[in-house]
Design an enzyme around this catalytic site. Sequence first.
Site, PDB file in Angstrom:
ATOM      1  N   ASN A   2     -19.211   7.516  26.925  1.00 24.37           N
ATOM      2  CA  ASN A   2     -19.979   7.776  25.618  1.00 24.37           C
ATOM      3  C   ASN A   2     -20.174   7.849  24.115  1.00 24.37           C
ATOM      4  OD1 ASN A   2     -21.067  10.380  27.155  1.00 24.37           O
ATOM      5  ND2 ASN A   2     -19.005  10.168  27.550  1.00 24.37           N
ATOM      6  N   GLU A  46     -17.677   6.283  32.241  1.00 28.20           N
ATOM      7  CA  GLU A  46     -18.233   6.529  31.354  1.00 28.20           C
ATOM      8  C   GLU A  46     -18.540   6.055  30.523  1.00 28.20           C
ATOM      9  OE1 GLU A  46     -21.940   9.064  30.862  1.00 28.20           O
ATOM     10  OE2 GLU A  46     -20.825  10.746  30.460  1.00 28.20           O
ATOM     11  N   GLU A  50     -30.098   9.234  31.217  1.00 24.21           N
ATOM     12  CA  GLU A  50     -28.535  10.055  30.953  1.00 24.21           C
ATOM     13  C   GLU A  50     -29.237  11.452  31.045  1.00 24.21           C
ATOM     14  OE1 GLU A  50     -26.060   8.871  28.973  1.00 24.21           O
ATOM     15  OE2 GLU A  50     -26.817   7.051  29.408  1.00 24.21           O
ATOM     16  N   GLY A  51     -28.361  11.771  31.112  1.00 24.50           N
ATOM     17  CA  GLY A  51     -28.410  13.639  30.973  1.00 24.50           C
ATOM     18  C   GLY A  51     -29.173  14.561  32.259  1.00 24.50           C
ATOM     19  N   LYS A  84     -26.384   4.904  39.969  1.00 21.65           N
ATOM     20  CA  LYS A  84     -27.353   6.022  38.828  1.00 21.65           C
ATOM     21  C   LYS A  84     -28.119   5.184  38.231  1.00 21.65           C
ATOM     22  CE  LYS A  84     -21.841   6.512  37.321  1.00 21.65           C
ATOM     23  NZ  LYS A  84     -21.231   6.618  36.498  1.00 21.65           N
ATOM     24  N   ARG A 113     -16.131   9.413  23.341  1.00 23.86           N
ATOM     25  CA  ARG A 113     -15.408   9.757  24.682  1.00 23.86           C
ATOM     26  C   ARG A 113     -15.158   8.793  25.507  1.00 23.86           C
ATOM     27  NH1 ARG A 113     -17.148  15.023  26.475  1.00 23.86           N
ATOM     28  NH2 ARG A 113     -17.491  13.827  27.486  1.00 23.86           N
TER      29      ARG A 113
END
Lengths: 564, 564
Positions: free
Chosen positions: A236, A234, A457-458, A453, A218
């Site tokens: 995914n 981003e 992740e997460g 950034k 995605r």
Amino acid sequence: MGAVHSSSLALSTDPRFVPVTSTLPPCVSKVSKSKSNSSLFGRTRREDKILGPPVSIFTSTVAQNSIFSESLPLKCARFEMGTKNDEVAGKPTLGFVEIDQDLVDKMVYDALVWSSLHGLVVGDRNVKISGKVPGVGLVHAPFALLPISFPESHFREACELAPIFNELVDRVSLDGKFLQYSLSRTKKVDAFTSRLLDIHSKMMESNKKYEIRLGLHRSDYMLDEQTKSLLQIELNTISSSFPGLSCLVSELHRSLLNHYGETLGLDPRRIPANAAVSRYAEALAKAWIEFNNPKAAVLVVVQMEERNMYDQHWLCSVLRERHNVRSIRKTLAEIDAEAKLQPDGTLLVGGVPVAVIYFRAGYTPNDYPSESEWRARLLMEESAAIKCPSISYHLAGTKKIQQELAKPNVLERFLDNKEDIAKVRKCFAGLWSLEDPDIIGKAIESPELFVMKPQREGGGNNIYDGNVRETLLRLQREGTEEDAAYILMQRIFPTISPTTLIRDGICYKDHAVSELGVYGAYLRNKENLIVNEQCGYLMRTKTSSSNEGGVAAGFAVLDSLYLT
Amino acid sequence: MGAVHSSSLALSTDPRFVPVTSTLPPCVSKVSKSKSNSSLFGRTRREDKILGPPVSIFTSTVAQNSIFSESLPLKCARFEMGTKNDEVAGKPTLGFVEIDQDLVDKMVYDALVWSSLHGLVVGDRNVKISGKVPGVGLVHAPFALLPISFPESHFREACELAPIFNELVDRVSLDGKFLQYSLSRTKKVDAFTSRLLDIHSKMMESNKKYEIRLGLHRSDYMLDEQTKSLLQIELNTISSSFPGLSCLVSELHRSLLNHYGETLGLDPRRIPANAAVSRYAEALAKAWIEFNNPKAAVLVVVQMEERNMYDQHWLCSVLRERHNVRSIRKTLAEIDAEAKLQPDGTLLVGGVPVAVIYFRAGYTPNDYPSESEWRARLLMEESAAIKCPSISYHLAGTKKIQQELAKPNVLERFLDNKEDIAKVRKCFAGLWSLEDPDIIGKAIESPELFVMKPQREGGGNNIYDGNVRETLLRLQREGTEEDAAYILMQRIFPTISPTTLIRDGICYKDHAVSELGVYGAYLRNKENLIVNEQCGYLMRTKTSSSNEGGVAAGFAVLDSLYLT
């Protein structure tokens, strides 16, 4: 509407915040107290990624958990305190200003009923067991009352990008050296990426072949208000969530416009069809067919607790009902305990051979609390099962790789078609590593134009505004390799629109920004490309509400599109 | 199954009670504590009517509220303490004894997921707001894991009775004098029936014509184990519930048998089709067409709190989506406050004309806490709207009328066809008024063969066993007219079967009895009969579980049929 009475509740004199409690008398009296420290799913998920820290005029204590993969404090959208809200942006018909309150109440009631009857539900974060046992502690998924208006041209652009990104991920995944090299500095400072790279190395060393490759991606975008351009947030490549619920929200909005569209001057046909769940299921089923073992199942790797389980269950339900493929849900720890590899590489879970491993966990360090989970991940990677994603696909979706691909002449290594390259490049926001002194200088000078950034992740760790400057200066002072843990990204200023959002049965009117995700499915075997398509979309809308204390309670909801 | 672990929990050494908590670790540790004083919906409803008082070996403190319209303490079924359960009754394949526990766990998990995705939900009785605001505090409706086996011949018999009862109710409703006369003694001792009769009298005096008549009934039966005969428990002519959820349970069971039927040796095609919700919606839509006002809506009269609202919403959803007829939900108090009668008799609610009034409230005295509600009921009756039911239809469904119809030569007054009369008579259990000294004598002698039923609806007041004798003796001593408040009914001894029941995500294994409801729809106008059909069915299964303290915690669940 029936037993539900109307009563208006003034919470704030701030004109930006218009709480609407009229359909729901007893629930929540103050937004400031309405679980302001929790999000849609209360967990740090890929799909629930961070908002910025509390630096905007909507000072936020809540930014940690949201269904937003990305966003900016609302300040970014140049929404000024004194501005009259209703003129800010958006198609007026989809905003809340001119819709009669009685009509809003009716639509909210109908929407809540629709959600309950049609499985647009999640586990209630106030019910502990709701993330473990299905059927209990259910609540409607948070949603926007109406679809957000979105230019058709940009929607098409995003859809056309899906197969190109699918192809790009596949090509990048085949270049193990590129992945290892690009992430080599990150590896030193980010333990999670390091472990993934270790598995990747092992696979390279063992010369493992990935002949059947399945990607369910995605790509997330925002529309930059100033440049009117679609910019990627981003990509995914693991655990792309909401293929199930996003379809339902599109259906919900279509149903509402079927009944109220005439009154509102809105045409339900302008909500694009959304077949994410059936396309994803079809791709999984086709991969299952490629594996060619009628007794095999799809292994869904899940978190211990998952309040978004119904999104996953929708996918598995379609897979089973329409394609007669059954699935097994296991956590990484359970897989470590129960799974076995047969000599021919077949992965057995509870005696059942696994055709496809579909990850809805494993994307965040939190999913690996012990060595057990890493053992499970390695075992699966070593198996003959089709991994969705493989370790290479997973790495190809990291922020660092996103940033590497944005460098001049890198896309050209992976894509042949010049038009495709141009399309991809067009959607790239500015992306830089912290090795570039020029850009560091610019970011220190104008930090409001950048987001820092972390690779990790997460998240919940994006850095904005003054903190960008501070962090960059600190990194310069210290001169360690910690800079490799970050990338810099151009800050996107999305449109702010007045929106009506419903969560926990309560209706809020607020200004909000939206993010578009486009699903892509890709499948190939040794000889042929089997699937490469755009599958549907996810729209998420995020609001931020200030209260008397000046503390914002922002939350995100599922939404759909109204093409303009 | 995924993150849900297995653990077995022994609660009792009583072999009849086999709690299964394997799929749901943290929820409830003891049945005795699991809300033993609550029922499916925690309210006294027509469809949730009483069980007998605690007089059986399954001594019960819970008998008050259950979804059962009727039943007997489990003792009645001659289930003896020492009997080996598994031999008691039922098709073994549908019982719980020989099904592998892993398989049960999987099926329970799948069933809970299915319920959540497909709207087989109710409001959670532990969430206060769940009966008022849709979309919050949802929980799966309690259900049996597998359909109950039922002889096809008896199912057909019940289905064939539906149009005959539809016709019978219509004929009885036209005989105002019969209704008034039959209920004249009841009127003196039962205030609720008295108020209904007052409205009925007014309508008779004003010579009100009911040219379009709509009935949505449900006739409830039990299968008497000893005589192998289908006996009617009661006929609901108002607020027949579960047309929505009953269809879903049939679908759930079919889905489970599609996946597990081969393993279980069960054929999904033996679950009869259940179209209750679409047939009911169709009948409402046809009545709406008869009313002939395209701007009119269906008024759904609801209770203030309704945790079974999704059953109602399903009906209204089909009505709207398939027939484009919209509905408005109002309580009696709201109708009193908001409704107006136009000179031509048109009922307006919030300015919207009402074509059909569909009652899902108003059947119990609890629904009329003040004069306001009675004013609303009268206003509706006086209006030109089609009442479902009219006051006559409502009265025709009372227990006293049921008992009057069972008298010799009474059916013959209303039905012409001798075969129909024979069919109806065959399903009548013994029914007597307390004016018959012979039967009083027999009941005092053998009270275990009778049930005393108060005329008052919405119950919890059925009298069994020793209490029958006591009450009859007291009434004889006192010599008042209180006896007119009761009828005597032959006690039915239904089959007891081992059953797996799921409530609040928890799986119970217990012995249970079942009750079959068959829906009927009837519509006619001045000239023609438009609809007279059987519409589908409702199966409800009721268990009673003893625990260490010897206190039973009985509850009822939705079920479907497996034809044998």
